[in-house]
Motif scaffolding. Structure first.
Motif, PDB file in Angstrom:
ATOM      1  N   LEU A   1       0.840  -1.195   0.000  1.00  0.00           N
ATOM      2  CA  LEU A   1       0.000   0.000   0.000  1.00  0.00           C
ATOM      3  C   LEU A   1       0.871   1.239   0.000  1.00  0.00           C
ATOM      4  O   LEU A   1       1.877   1.303   0.708  1.00  0.00           O
ATOM      5  N   LYS A   2       0.460   2.217  -0.758  1.00  0.00           N
ATOM      6  CA  LYS A   2       1.157   3.505  -0.753  1.00  0.00           C
ATOM      7  C   LYS A   2       0.109   4.581  -0.526  1.00  0.00           C
ATOM      8  O   LYS A   2      -0.875   4.645  -1.259  1.00  0.00           O
ATOM      9  N   THR A   3       0.317   5.388   0.496  1.00  0.00           N
ATOM     10  CA  THR A   3      -0.656   6.423   0.789  1.00  0.00           C
ATOM     11  C   THR A   3      -0.807   7.346  -0.413  1.00  0.00           C
ATOM     12  O   THR A   3       0.172   7.843  -0.951  1.00  0.00           O
ATOM     13  N   GLY A   4      -2.055   7.530  -0.841  1.00  0.00           N
ATOM     14  CA  GLY A   4      -2.328   8.387  -1.988  1.00  0.00           C
ATOM     15  C   GLY A   4      -1.901   7.778  -3.302  1.00  0.00           C
ATOM     16  O   GLY A   4      -1.831   8.466  -4.314  1.00  0.00           O
ATOM     17  N   GLY A   5      -1.615   6.469  -3.324  1.00  0.00           N
ATOM     18  CA  GLY A   5      -1.102   5.864  -4.549  1.00  0.00           C
ATOM     19  C   GLY A   5      -1.735   4.534  -4.866  1.00  0.00           C
ATOM     20  O   GLY A   5      -2.914   4.313  -4.631  1.00  0.00           O
ATOM     21  N   ASN A   6      -0.922   3.636  -5.383  1.00  0.00           N
ATOM     22  CA  ASN A   6      -1.400   2.354  -5.884  1.00  0.00           C
ATOM     23  C   ASN A   6      -1.384   1.272  -4.806  1.00  0.00           C
ATOM     24  O   ASN A   6      -0.654   1.360  -3.830  1.00  0.00           O
ATOM     25  N   VAL A   7      -2.178   0.224  -5.046  1.00  0.00           N
ATOM     26  CA  VAL A   7      -2.231  -0.938  -4.168  1.00  0.00           C
ATOM     27  C   VAL A   7      -1.765  -2.148  -4.966  1.00  0.00           C
ATOM     28  O   VAL A   7      -2.230  -2.382  -6.075  1.00  0.00           O
ATOM     29  N   GLY A   8      -0.856  -2.905  -4.390  1.00  0.00           N
ATOM     30  CA  GLY A   8      -0.372  -4.116  -5.035  1.00  0.00           C
ATOM     31  C   GLY A   8      -0.660  -5.325  -4.177  1.00  0.00           C
ATOM     32  O   GLY A   8      -0.370  -5.316  -2.989  1.00  0.00           O
ATOM     33  N   ILE A   9      -1.239  -6.353  -4.770  1.00  0.00           N
ATOM     34  CA  ILE A   9      -1.425  -7.635  -4.099  1.00  0.00           C
ATOM     35  C   ILE A   9      -0.555  -8.623  -4.850  1.00  0.00           C
ATOM     36  O   ILE A   9      -0.752  -8.866  -6.042  1.00  0.00           O
ATOM     37  N   GLY A  10       0.446  -9.166  -4.159  1.00  0.00           N
ATOM     38  CA  GLY A  10       1.395 -10.072  -4.796  1.00  0.00           C
ATOM     39  C   GLY A  10       2.528  -9.349  -5.496  1.00  0.00           C
ATOM     40  O   GLY A  10       3.349  -9.968  -6.146  1.00  0.00           O
ATOM     41  N   THR A  11       2.590  -8.036  -5.372  1.00  0.00           N
ATOM     42  CA  THR A  11       3.666  -7.247  -5.989  1.00  0.00           C
ATOM     43  C   THR A  11       3.967  -6.018  -5.142  1.00  0.00           C
ATOM     44  O   THR A  11       3.071  -5.428  -4.554  1.00  0.00           O
TER      45      THR A  11
ATOM     46  N   ILE B   1      -2.925  -6.914  -9.195  1.00  0.00           N
ATOM     47  CA  ILE B   1      -2.894  -8.241  -8.599  1.00  0.00           C
ATOM     48  C   ILE B   1      -1.989  -9.114  -9.462  1.00  0.00           C
ATOM     49  O   ILE B   1      -2.230  -9.259 -10.654  1.00  0.00           O
ATOM     50  N   GLU B   2      -0.942  -9.675  -8.836  1.00  0.00           N
ATOM     51  CA  GLU B   2       0.004 -10.499  -9.581  1.00  0.00           C
ATOM     52  C   GLU B   2       0.232 -11.813  -8.863  1.00  0.00           C
ATOM     53  O   GLU B   2       0.359 -11.856  -7.643  1.00  0.00           O
ATOM     54  N   ASP B   3       0.258 -12.906  -9.619  1.00  0.00           N
ATOM     55  CA  ASP B   3       0.555 -14.242  -9.112  1.00  0.00           C
ATOM     56  C   ASP B   3       0.737 -15.138 -10.319  1.00  0.00           C
ATOM     57  O   ASP B   3       0.539 -14.710 -11.456  1.00  0.00           O
ATOM     58  N   THR B   4       1.104 -16.389 -10.102  1.00  0.00           N
ATOM     59  CA  THR B   4       1.250 -17.298 -11.233  1.00  0.00           C
ATOM     60  C   THR B   4      -0.106 -17.612 -11.864  1.00  0.00           C
ATOM     61  O   THR B   4      -0.200 -17.784 -13.065  1.00  0.00           O
ATOM     62  N   GLU B   5      -1.169 -17.687 -11.074  1.00  0.00           N
ATOM     63  CA  GLU B   5      -2.536 -17.859 -11.562  1.00  0.00           C
ATOM     64  C   GLU B   5      -3.446 -16.935 -10.757  1.00  0.00           C
ATOM     65  O   GLU B   5      -4.195 -17.383  -9.885  1.00  0.00           O
ATOM     66  N   PRO B   6      -3.420 -15.621 -11.021  1.00  0.00           N
ATOM     67  CA  PRO B   6      -4.185 -14.685 -10.197  1.00  0.00           C
ATOM     68  C   PRO B   6      -5.692 -14.890 -10.350  1.00  0.00           C
ATOM     69  O   PRO B   6      -6.194 -15.081 -11.452  1.00  0.00           O
ATOM     70  N   THR B   7      -6.385 -14.870  -9.249  1.00  0.00           N
ATOM     71  CA  THR B   7      -7.834 -15.034  -9.243  1.00  0.00           C
ATOM     72  C   THR B   7      -8.436 -14.010  -8.285  1.00  0.00           C
ATOM     73  O   THR B   7      -8.019 -13.902  -7.141  1.00  0.00           O
ATOM     74  N   LEU B   8      -9.394 -13.268  -8.768  1.00  0.00           N
ATOM     75  CA  LEU B   8     -10.152 -12.348  -7.926  1.00  0.00           C
ATOM     76  C   LEU B   8     -11.485 -13.021  -7.640  1.00  0.00           C
ATOM     77  O   LEU B   8     -12.249 -13.314  -8.559  1.00  0.00           O
ATOM     78  N   ARG B   9     -11.749 -13.335  -6.379  1.00  0.00           N
ATOM     79  CA  ARG B   9     -12.968 -14.044  -6.010  1.00  0.00           C
ATOM     80  C   ARG B   9     -13.963 -13.080  -5.390  1.00  0.00           C
ATOM     81  O   ARG B   9     -13.636 -12.346  -4.481  1.00  0.00           O
TER      82      ARG B   9
END
Length: 186
Positions: free
Chosen positions: A117-127, A136-144
């Motif tokens: 997390l970056k205040t006032g910026g982007n959010v990364g899950i797995g990165t 969202i980054e992963d070998t097989e990313p899935t948003l459930r």
């Protein structure tokens, strides 16, 4: 236990007359390389809190002032860390607080950023390098997106639109057509 007039402090010695603890008007110190131990006689950091109880070692930050907010400040020259260690004292996870308002949650054994997390910026899950608002980054990313109640005709929706107001231009919805295990519709 005796009073030391030279240092204006209360000192405690063990049975061998070795100084173990010193309480001064400026604070408390357990003398093991200058470290303070609560629940331990061999602290390995500036403040080491240890518990053998099933409920673990707890910190309670409390403000009894109306509107008061309990604070825990982590200060460093550039950044600070909170680390989680297992029972073998091996670091399993850590939160890095960066000097530019970043928060990076790291799975240490796999050396992987799990949430950034970056205040006032982007959010990364797995990165730790999100290049969009949400990445969202992963070998097989899935948003459930699931309806945990398994409600008949319940929609799970991703909406696209503009503000102000609720002017949704398009949406993708999954709908539960059967409360059993049958497939739904999109």
């Amino acid at each position: 236990i005796r009073w030391d007039n030279n240092n204006s402090s209360l000192i405690l010695k063990d049975s061998s007359e070795v100084l173990t603890t010193q309480i001064r008007s400026s604070g408390f110190s357990y003398l093991n390389g200058g470290n303070v131990g609560i629940g331990t006689t061999s602290p390995d950091s500036k403040l080491h809190v240890e518990s053998t109880s099933a409920t673990g070692a707890n910190f309670i930050l409390e403000s009894t002032h109306s509107g008061g907010i309990p604070l825990l400040d982590l200060k460093g020259a550039a950044s600070a860390q909170l680390r989680y260690k297992d029972e073998l004292n091996v670091i399993q996870g850590r939160i890095d607080f960066g000097d530019s308002g970043t928060f990076n949650f790291i799975d240490v054994p796999n050396n992987k950023s799990t949430l950034y997390l970056k205040t006032g910026g982007n959010v990364g899950i797995g990165t730790a390098s999100p290049d969009h608002i949400l990445c969202i980054e992963d070998t097989e990313p899935t948003l459930r997106i699931f309806d945990s109640a398994n409600t008949l005709n319940q929609e799970q929706t991703i909406s696209f639109g503009t503000e102000p107001g609720n002017r949704t231009h398009a949406e993708i919805s999954g709908i539960n057509l059967n409360a059993g295990n049958a497939a739904g519709g999109l």
